[in-house]
Design a protein around this motif. Structure first.
Motif, PDB file in Angstrom:
ATOM      1  N   UNK A 144       0.965  -0.918   0.155  1.00 38.23           N
ATOM      2  CA  UNK A 144       0.091  -0.627   0.133  1.00 38.23           C
ATOM      3  C   UNK A 144       0.785   0.862   0.000  1.00 38.23           C
ATOM      4  N   UNK A 145       2.093   1.677   0.578  1.00 43.41           N
ATOM      5  CA  UNK A 145       2.589   2.281   0.903  1.00 43.41           C
ATOM      6  C   UNK A 145       3.330   2.790  -0.769  1.00 43.41           C
ATOM      7  N   UNK A 146       3.603   1.457  -1.233  1.00 43.26           N
ATOM      8  CA  UNK A 146       4.258   1.407  -2.919  1.00 43.26           C
ATOM      9  C   UNK A 146       3.174   2.306  -3.752  1.00 43.26           C
ATOM     10  N   UNK A 147       2.035   1.718  -3.372  1.00 44.99           N
ATOM     11  CA  UNK A 147       0.656   2.439  -4.743  1.00 44.99           C
ATOM     12  C   UNK A 147       0.578   3.473  -4.517  1.00 44.99           C
ATOM     13  N   UNK A 148       0.392   4.329  -2.912  1.00 44.96           N
ATOM     14  CA  UNK A 148       0.584   5.359  -2.714  1.00 44.96           C
ATOM     15  C   UNK A 148       1.752   5.947  -2.980  1.00 44.96           C
ATOM     16  N   UNK A 149       2.830   5.943  -3.132  1.00 44.01           N
ATOM     17  CA  UNK A 149       4.283   6.351  -3.998  1.00 44.01           C
ATOM     18  C   UNK A 149       3.810   6.367  -5.354  1.00 44.01           C
ATOM     19  N   UNK A 150       3.740   5.262  -6.270  1.00 44.19           N
ATOM     20  CA  UNK A 150       3.512   5.549  -7.382  1.00 44.19           C
ATOM     21  C   UNK A 150       2.986   6.412  -7.757  1.00 44.19           C
ATOM     22  N   UNK A 151       1.486   6.406  -7.688  1.00 45.55           N
ATOM     23  CA  UNK A 151       0.294   7.065  -7.870  1.00 45.55           C
ATOM     24  C   UNK A 151       0.345   8.385  -7.548  1.00 45.55           C
ATOM     25  N   UNK A 152       1.581   8.768  -6.930  1.00 44.03           N
ATOM     26  CA  UNK A 152       1.729  10.195  -6.584  1.00 44.03           C
ATOM     27  C   UNK A 152       2.687  11.049  -7.200  1.00 44.03           C
ATOM     28  N   UNK A 153       3.475   9.540  -7.863  1.00 45.74           N
ATOM     29  CA  UNK A 153       4.126  10.094  -8.777  1.00 45.74           C
ATOM     30  C   UNK A 153       4.032  10.030 -10.195  1.00 45.74           C
TER      31      UNK A 153
END
Length: 259
Positions: free
Chosen positions: A19-28
């Motif tokens: 979930x942390x990775x999904x959030x970061x990827x989307x923010x980028x």
């Protein structure tokens, strides 16, 4: 480092590192498919990302089932028209002494952690070749692929298999422009450490790392974001140890006190 307009699948995406990775990827700027068995948590994360103007879609998947993983790949391409990154992150751990390890528990861990990663690598690679995409497949191994601990036989075997899958697949997929890499986290502050909390040994997990603290999922996500970006193009067939020095410093010493 940018993930702008990249299409990324993250298995085990509804919680922890995923979930942390999904959030970061989307923010980028990436278009993210959150793949998990936990539909409630996955859809909640999808909604949270969309509220921040990110692009995310939940897809229910059982990584231990080949057809389920293949359907995930097809769903992603149908939804977003491409596939640039697969993060094979889904995994489970069952703690039992070796002589008490039953076949059901053993096969459950192997089917999710080991077979699931193979299914992901192969189905994603086939689709990338079909689309003529120079993508990257990132896989979550563990420091337990490098050092043994008590009561983790199936988990350690599965994570060690991932280490060789990364090297072998990278070798065969390099002519297609597909990179295969991995991460080996140390003790990360996620639900997989529940056994430490239950047994009162969380301090042991902390002391096994250089800075005497648990690694946060967001820190792992930063590494996964780099590996998914074009800036990491020279990293292939290898595992990045994201362990706060556990393997190279304190880890072996502290295992003497693990019982």
């Amino acid at each position: 480092m940018t993930l702008e307009n990249k299409v990324a699948i993250i298995t085990g995406g509804a919680g922890g590192i995923g979930s942390a990775t999904a959030d970061l990827y989307a923010s980028q700027g990436a278009k993210v498919v959150i793949a998990d068995t936990n539909e409630q948590a996955g859809k909640k994360l999808e909604g949270m990302i969309r509220k921040k103007n990110g692009e995310a879609t939940f897809c229910k998947v059982d990584v231990s089932d080949y057809n389920s993983v293949k359907n995930l790949i097809d769903f992603t391409v149908e939804k977003y028209g491409s596939l640039d990154v697969l993060f094979n992150n889904a995994g489970i751990g069952i703690r039992k002494p070796f002589l008490e390890l039953d076949l059901k528990s053993y096969h459950q861990v192997i089917e999710v952690n080991q077979h699931g990663v193979f299914y992901g690598i192969q189905t994603a690679a086939k689709k990338m070749v079909e689309l003529k995409k120079k993508g990257v497949i990132i896989n979550t191994s563990s420091i337990n692929a490098f050092v043994a601990m008590a009561d983790r036989f199936a988990y350690q075997v599965s994570k060690s298999a991932i280490k060789m899958m990364i090297t072998s697949a990278a070798f065969e997929l390099a002519p297609h422009g597909i990179r295969v890499v991995g991460i080996a986290p140390g003790s990360v502050n996620t639900d997989i450490l529940q056994f430490h909390r239950k047994e009162g040994t969380l301090e042991l997990a902390r002391r096994g790392q250089m800075t005497n603290r648990l690694i946060e999922p967001e820190e792992i996500a930063q590494v996964v974001a780099f590996l998914g970006s074009d800036e990491s193009s020279s990293i292939n067939g290898s595992i990045v140890k994201v362990d706060d020095g556990a393997l190279g410093f304190k880890f072996r010493f502290d295992q003497k006190q693990s019982k």
